[in-house]
Structures are given as C-alpha cells and as structure tokens.
Design an enzyme around this catalytic site. Structure first.
Site, PDB file in Angstrom:
ATOM      1  N   ILE A  35       0.894  -1.157   0.000  1.00 26.11           N
ATOM      2  CA  ILE A  35       0.000   0.000   0.000  1.00 26.11           C
ATOM      3  C   ILE A  35       0.931   1.206   0.000  1.00 26.11           C
ATOM      4  CG2 ILE A  35      -0.157  -0.121   2.549  1.00 26.11           C
ATOM      5  CD1 ILE A  35      -2.896   1.140   2.450  1.00 26.11           C
ATOM      6  N   SER A  36       0.634   2.201  -0.863  1.00 26.44           N
ATOM      7  CA  SER A  36       1.520   3.359  -0.975  1.00 26.44           C
ATOM      8  C   SER A  36       1.488   4.188   0.305  1.00 26.44           C
ATOM      9  CB  SER A  36       1.086   4.234  -2.156  1.00 26.44           C
ATOM     10  OG  SER A  36       0.921   3.454  -3.316  1.00 26.44           O
ATOM     11  N   LYS A  37       2.577   4.940   0.516  1.00 24.97           N
ATOM     12  CA  LYS A  37       2.663   5.869   1.650  1.00 24.97           C
ATOM     13  C   LYS A  37       1.561   6.920   1.560  1.00 24.97           C
ATOM     14  CE  LYS A  37       7.457   7.277   2.217  1.00 24.97           C
ATOM     15  NZ  LYS A  37       8.348   8.282   2.191  1.00 24.97           N
TER      16      LYS A  37
END
Ligand code: SAH
Length: 243
Positions: free
Chosen positions: A82-84
């Site tokens: 999951i992206s930052k």
C-alpha cells in the site's frame, strides 16, 4: 385503516470495532496524519478532507494496524505494498490540479488493497480501478465492501491496456511504475485530462548508466501531450498480463 407503526430511525453510531492500538477514535489519529501531510506541503483542502476521512487501518493486515497512520508503505501480500499516505496525497493533489469540485471519471491502475480507490471516491464522480493479481482484486473487494462505495468499480485485468469501456477519463493515476506510459492510457484520457504515473527513466540523459523512477505528470491538451518529470519515487513494477 391500517395503522402505521412508527419506525425508529437507527442512530448513527461511532464504528465500534476500532482495532486495539488506535485508541477509541481513529479519526484523531487521522487528523494528526493530515496535519503532518499539510506541514509537508499538502495544500488541497479536498484532498486533506479525503485523507482524513478514509480509514487506512481497515486496508492493512491486523498485525500492521498500529503503523497504518505512519507515513510508510506497508506490505499487502503477493509482494505488493500500500503506498505511503504522503505519496497518495501528492499524486491525487497533482491529479486534481487545484480544480474546484469533483473530478469526473478516474481510472486507477493497480488497485492493490483498495485504499487509494477509497480516497479517490471522495474526489471523483466515478472510479474505475484495475488490478492484475486476482488475490488482491478479491482483497480490495472485501476491504471496500463495508464502505458501500457505489461509484467505485473494481476490475480484474491487465491495466497496461487501460479500460476502454470507461473512457474517456478526466484523470488516470498509476500505482505501479513501467518504462514508459502505455499509449492506451493516453488514448483513453480525455482532452483536458491529466495522468500521473511513476515512470523509469535516465535522469542523466539517454546515454546515462543510472536509471531512476520519477513521478510524471502528463497533460492531454488540444495541441497535444505535455509531460513534466517531477521527484523520484519508489513504486512496485508495472507488469503485463494477469496472475
Ligand atoms: N493503490 C494501491 C497500491 C497498490 S501497489 C493501494 O492503495 O493499495 C500497485 C499495484 O499495482 C499492485 O497490486 C500490482 O499488482 C498492481 N499492478 C502492477 N501492474 C499492473 C497492471 N498491468 N495492471 C493492473 N495492476 C497492476
């Protein structure tokens, strides 16, 4: 005459199942996250609001819940992440280009756990999100179900070819980085639309030995396509085919 029975309206109650470690009210933790993002330069009020609304802890595995509001990418299975939050916010802020109100139809490449699709649902009239890994497509569907987002359409397939049935898109956002922006995405972008994607390139010019991934903003104008290369980023690879 039939008597009408008054139906008691159910009161909206706070979500009871906030995981341990987040305290009673996860909205306070999210507010702090948004304050940090704002201090780092996020200025779009609608993006701030959307980031403050979506419960990121519901998209990560139970063992990672305590890290859900830290500015870090986290594993979501099958080697993906999951992206930052800061990267999600930055890309969506770029995508919106400061325009008032909601975007029209948005195409997301790389659904992953569904988090970014949920954020986008606050900012677009419709969200089409494609994932090439069946396991993650199913996971995103499970994660998003409780939110009942009727405007989010999850698709299983190879996002390299876009999704022509939903085109033209007001905006396209990719969560995985390839060597170039596929022509299909540009074709499916509306004139006046914007695409934001991580792309591998040679910052030192064509002959340079080092390659790096950077965020690219592509605007489709009546005069043609205009590309701007921005800061370095680290995304998982854009791959073709499904698995
Ligand atoms: N937006 C996601 C980020 C997931 S990481 C989130 O909020 O969780 C990027 C995802 O892109 C991975 O799940 C990966 O499987 C997917 N991906 C890579 N290449 C793809 C392709 N050609 N089509 C669709 N999805 C792709």
């Amino acid at each position: 005459m039939p008597t009408s029975v008054p139906v008691k309206k159910a009161k909206a109650v706070a979500t009871p199942d906030v995981p341990h470690g987040l305290g009673m009210d996860s909205s306070a933790v999210r507010r702090r996250m948004v304050e940090k993002l704002t201090a780092q330069g996020l200025s779009d009020a609608l993006v701030q609001k959307a980031m403050g609304a979506v419960e990121r802890h519901r998209f990560v595995d139970s063992g990672l819940v305590n890290q859900a509001y830290e500015d870090t990418s986290l594993p979501i299975g099958l080697g993906q992440t999951i992206s930052k939050p800061s990267v999600v916010a930055r890309m969506i802020e770029l995508l919106r280009k400061g325009v008032d109100g909601r975007m029209g139809r948005v195409l997301e490449i790389g659904t992953g756990c569904g988090y970014q699709a949920a954020v986008l649902s606050h900012l677009a009239t419709e969200v089409y999100s494609i994932e090439r890994l069946r396991g993650l497509h199913d996971k995103a569907r499970d994660n998003l179900r409780p939110f009942r987002l009727s405007t989010v359409h999850l698709l299983f397939g190879d996002g390299m070819v876009g999704y022509a049935a939903g085109a033209p898109y007001a905006a396209i956002i990719a969560a995985a980085g390839g060597d170039a922006i596929p022509q299909a995405w540009i074709d499916q972008l509306a004139v006046g639309g914007r695409l934001v994607a991580p792309v591998w390139g040679k910052p030192g010019g064509k002959g340079a030995a080092t390659t790096a991934q950077a965020l690219v903003v592509l605007d489709k104008t009546p005069q043609g396509v205009r590309q701007t290369v921005l800061e370095a980023v680290h995304f998982v690879p854009l791959k073709s085919g499904v698995a």
